[in-house]
Write a protein that holds these residues in place. Structure first.
Motif, PDB file in Angstrom:
ATOM      1  N   TYR A 196      -5.914  -2.742  12.280  1.00 53.83           N
ATOM      2  CA  TYR A 196      -4.551  -2.414  12.708  1.00 53.83           C
ATOM      3  C   TYR A 196      -4.272  -3.033  14.070  1.00 53.83           C
ATOM      4  O   TYR A 196      -5.164  -3.113  14.920  1.00 53.83           O
ATOM      5  CB  TYR A 196      -4.372  -0.896  12.788  1.00 53.83           C
ATOM      6  N   PHE A 229       0.848  -1.184   0.000  1.00 51.96           N
ATOM      7  CA  PHE A 229       0.000   0.000   0.000  1.00 51.96           C
ATOM      8  C   PHE A 229       0.893   1.248   0.000  1.00 51.96           C
ATOM      9  O   PHE A 229       1.825   1.346   0.806  1.00 51.96           O
ATOM     10  CB  PHE A 229      -0.882  -0.071   1.260  1.00 51.96           C
ATOM     11  N   GLU A 288      -5.911  -2.998   4.429  1.00 52.00           N
ATOM     12  CA  GLU A 288      -5.038  -2.271   5.361  1.00 52.00           C
ATOM     13  C   GLU A 288      -4.851  -3.119   6.612  1.00 52.00           C
ATOM     14  O   GLU A 288      -5.832  -3.477   7.273  1.00 52.00           O
ATOM     15  CB  GLU A 288      -5.607  -0.900   5.737  1.00 52.00           C
ATOM     16  N   GLU A 308       0.439   5.316   0.040  1.00 55.50           N
ATOM     17  CA  GLU A 308      -0.447   6.480   0.136  1.00 55.50           C
ATOM     18  C   GLU A 308       0.370   7.767   0.052  1.00 55.50           C
ATOM     19  O   GLU A 308       1.553   7.784   0.426  1.00 55.50           O
ATOM     20  CB  GLU A 308      -1.218   6.428   1.469  1.00 55.50           C
ATOM     21  N   LEU A 338       3.925   3.771   8.965  1.00 54.65           N
ATOM     22  CA  LEU A 338       3.419   2.637   9.750  1.00 54.65           C
ATOM     23  C   LEU A 338       4.347   1.424   9.601  1.00 54.65           C
ATOM     24  O   LEU A 338       5.557   1.576   9.690  1.00 54.65           O
ATOM     25  CB  LEU A 338       1.956   2.330   9.371  1.00 54.65           C
ATOM     26  N   GLY A 346      -6.138   4.797   1.108  1.00 56.84           N
ATOM     27  CA  GLY A 346      -6.139   5.633   2.255  1.00 56.84           C
ATOM     28  C   GLY A 346      -7.099   6.836   2.184  1.00 56.84           C
ATOM     29  O   GLY A 346      -7.802   7.084   1.222  1.00 56.84           O
ATOM     30  N   CYS A 347      -7.100   7.506   3.317  1.00 56.08           N
ATOM     31  CA  CYS A 347      -7.931   8.702   3.444  1.00 56.08           C
ATOM     32  C   CYS A 347      -7.643   9.698   2.325  1.00 56.08           C
ATOM     33  O   CYS A 347      -8.537  10.411   1.868  1.00 56.08           O
ATOM     34  CB  CYS A 347      -7.710   9.347   4.813  1.00 56.08           C
ATOM     35  N   TRP A 388      -3.105  14.337   6.127  1.00 53.87           N
ATOM     36  CA  TRP A 388      -1.767  13.952   6.588  1.00 53.87           C
ATOM     37  C   TRP A 388      -0.805  15.135   6.608  1.00 53.87           C
ATOM     38  O   TRP A 388      -0.085  15.384   5.654  1.00 53.87           O
ATOM     39  CB  TRP A 388      -1.228  12.798   5.736  1.00 53.87           C
ATOM     40  N   TRP A 397       0.591  -0.168  14.445  1.00 50.23           N
ATOM     41  CA  TRP A 397       0.480   1.312  14.430  1.00 50.23           C
ATOM     42  C   TRP A 397       0.892   1.814  15.807  1.00 50.23           C
ATOM     43  O   TRP A 397       0.247   1.484  16.801  1.00 50.23           O
ATOM     44  CB  TRP A 397      -0.965   1.703  14.093  1.00 50.23           C
ATOM     45  N   ASN A 428     -12.692   4.566   0.243  1.00 50.18           N
ATOM     46  CA  ASN A 428     -11.885   4.025   1.333  1.00 50.18           C
ATOM     47  C   ASN A 428     -12.502   4.445   2.666  1.00 50.18           C
ATOM     48  O   ASN A 428     -12.878   5.614   2.836  1.00 50.18           O
ATOM     49  CB  ASN A 428     -10.455   4.605   1.254  1.00 50.18           C
ATOM     50  N   GLU A 429     -12.611   3.516   3.578  1.00 50.70           N
ATOM     51  CA  GLU A 429     -13.167   3.794   4.909  1.00 50.70           C
ATOM     52  C   GLU A 429     -14.355   4.754   4.804  1.00 50.70           C
ATOM     53  O   GLU A 429     -14.376   5.829   5.409  1.00 50.70           O
ATOM     54  CB  GLU A 429     -12.068   4.305   5.867  1.00 50.70           C
ATOM     55  N   GLN A 452       2.226   0.525   5.663  1.00 49.19           N
ATOM     56  CA  GLN A 452       2.335   0.840   4.257  1.00 49.19           C
ATOM     57  C   GLN A 452       3.741   0.475   3.767  1.00 49.19           C
ATOM     58  O   GLN A 452       4.574   0.086   4.573  1.00 49.19           O
ATOM     59  CB  GLN A 452       2.066   2.312   4.039  1.00 49.19           C
TER      60      GLN A 452
HETATM   61  O1  AHR Z   1      -2.845   3.837   6.622  1.00 49.56           O
HETATM   62  C1  AHR Z   1      -3.126   5.051   7.239  1.00 49.56           C
HETATM   63  C2  AHR Z   1      -4.607   5.373   7.250  1.00 49.56           C
HETATM   64  O2  AHR Z   1      -5.281   4.449   8.037  1.00 49.56           O
HETATM   65  C3  AHR Z   1      -5.316   5.293   5.929  1.00 49.56           C
HETATM   66  O3  AHR Z   1      -5.194   6.446   5.181  1.00 49.56           O
HETATM   67  C4  AHR Z   1      -6.740   5.084   6.340  1.00 49.56           C
HETATM   68  O4  AHR Z   1      -7.467   4.364   5.376  1.00 49.56           O
HETATM   69  C5  AHR Z   1      -6.626   4.355   7.659  1.00 49.56           C
HETATM   70  O5  AHR Z   1      -7.419   4.938   8.617  1.00 49.56           O
END
Ligand code: AHR
Length: 495
Positions: A244, A26, A299, A28, A353, A73-74, A99, A303, A175-176, A348
């Protein structure tokens, strides 16, 4: 006593392939994952091909990464792909609101990513913008990347220097969606999904477009149930899941300077993946008994708090033997559930992370997680050998966890591979494995171990932790005896 029976008679199940896409990654737009990680720009003094670091490409090729998810990701639900094509000096900027609030210049866009995937030899997995984008925008992206004929989008692609389409197979529909992707309810998202998925056109009539619905947050089973109930199978190839290994979202703890209690809790969270995939799969079984739809864990990983002194929005953390343990147990879980789990993405790839690669200017290091993923890649596309395992416990106070986790497969050459992870922080585990048809002495292996749980590879000592030849496996009269060191990963090859 720890024991494993491989391929126990009478499971009655059809043979299952461990889909190589379980070993996906992944990338991002987050911290130094893309800019500084994958991409340094054409004018960098760091050796690169079209701006992509050559050392990173070589490392990921060696890892045999099957797919790479991008751009979030976000971030994905804020990203407008048309801002990232055409002459770089003319591209507008974007503020990365999730971010760190940094302004990006969009110099790494669709062509850069898809060409990079070709360079690495991996399949792209594009995450579409549902939260702040439009159906038209996503439909155009599919046409731009995939259409071979004459159309406004393919014309633009050609003008931007790419004649043939990349034929992207994997498409994430947001995503999410329950969180940063729009704070939607499951019912609302299911309808949105149906609409968006309808316009992800199979331009090449390949019949293998793969649309992935934004999935549940860990144990949100209602999310999976609602999606499975309301989205017709004709519109859906994969349902995602995010989980996570985090100790406590408000107190994540440090990435290197952790104590044994924190280690134990991280292992608890990692092993929770077993329950999660079992329960989400059971829900999917109700609506899709033939298992046509994949569970895509796009994902996963550890973390922690960011490294002291680094931008909290960049999620930069070191990677220790604890992370190697997360990788070992999680990949065993995915392998053993590969009838339903057919794709996954570690979060990622670089500098974010549970990264497999860390970079610092021209330097690059491979983390313990990289080594576990490399050792386990023998399972990619091999036939799963179901196992029955009895294991001792790893005990902490009044709590306990299974010490040994394992999975096994047979590859195209007929070789059997067994991956074993011992999370016990103090005790080696002796494991006996029944292998009635194996030849005496026909076993070799590799091990990833280190002196302390908190050990990691640094830019000063990049090779502190790396795989070594494993000598503690003996195969005699159909019985394989293995002594797995504390907090280590062992992968065996049996002829
Ligand atoms: O991987 C970091 C973030 O974690 C991603 O952007 C999101 O999808 C998740 O909350």
């Amino acid at each position: 006593q720890n024991s494993i029976k491989i391929n126990p008679a009478g499971t009655g199940k059809a043979e299952v392939k461990i889909n190589k896409h379980i070993y996906g990654h992944f990338a991002e737009h987050l911290g130094a994952c893309i800019y500084g990680g994958f991409y340094v720009g054409e004018n960098s003094k760091i050796p690169n091909t079209n701006g992509v670091r050559n050392d990173v490409v070589a490392a990921l090729k060696n890892l045999k990464i099957p797919n790479l998810r991008w751009p979030g990701g976000c971030f994905a639900d804020t990203y407008h792909w048309k801002d990232g094509i055409g002459p770089k000096e003319k591209r507008p900027t974007i503020v990365n609101t999730w971010w760190g609030g940094v302004t990006e210049n969009n110099s790494f866009g669709t062509h850069d990513f898809l060409n990079m995937c070709e360079l690495i030899g991996t399949e792209p997995y594009l995450a579409g913008n549902i939260g702040s984008g439009s159906v038209q925008e996503l439909a155009d992206w599919v046409q731009y990347t995939n259409f071979d004929g004459e159309s406004p989008m393919s014309k633009q692609r050609r003008e931007n220097g790419r004649e043939k389409p990349w034929k992207v197979k994997y498409w994430g529909v947001g995503n999410e969606a329950w969180g940063c992707g729009g704070n939607m309810t499951a019912d609302y998202y299911a309808n949105e999904y149906r609409k968006y998925a309808t316009f992800i056109t199979d331009w090449n009539k390949s019949g293998d477009l793969f649309r992935i619905a934004s999935g549940a947050n860990s144990a949100d089973y209602n999310w999976t149930e609602t999606l499975m109930k309301n989205i017709p199978g004709t519109l859906l190839e994969g349902v995602a899941l995010h989980h996570y290994s985090v100790i406590d979202w408000n107190k994540k703890g440090p990435s290197t300077d952790f104590n044994e209690q924190q280690y134990f809790t991280t292992m608890q969270k990692a092993l929770q993946m077993e329950e999660l995939v079992t329960k989400h799969s059971a829900i999917m079984d109700k609506y899709d008994p033939q298992k046509k739809i994949a569970l895509v864990v796009d994902e996963w990983g550890g973390w922690y708090e960011v490294e002291p002194g680094t931008n909290p929005g960049f999620l930069y953390q070191q990677n220790t033997m604890r992370d190697a343990m997360i990788a070992g147990v999680t990949l065993n879980i995915f392998n053993n559930h590969s009838d339903r789990v057919r794709m996954a993405n570690l979060a990622q790839a670089i500098n974010v992370l549970q990264a497999v690669i860390l970079t610092k200017d021209e330097k690059m290091i491979l983390t313990p997680t990289y080594h576990v993923m490399e050792m386990y890649n023998v399972h990619q596309d091999a036939t799963l050998l179901p196992i029955e395992i009895k294991t001792k416990d790893y005990v902490m106070g009044d709590k306990k966890l299974p010490a040994v986790s394992a999975s096994a497969s047979r590859d195209a050459k007929g070789l059997t591979h067994i991956s074993l992870t011992n999370i016990d922080s103090k005790n080696a585990q002796e494991v006996s494995i029944d292998m009635p048809s194996a030849k005496n002495g026909g076993v070799t292996g590799r091990v990833l171990a280190s002196g302390k749980l908190q050990d990691y590879n640094s830019f000063e000592n990049p090779k502190k932790i790396q795989p070594a030849t494993f000598k503690d496996a003996k195969l005699n009269a159909g019985k394989l005896t293995v002594k797995v060191p504390p907090f280590s990963v062992v992968v065996l090859e049996v002829k």
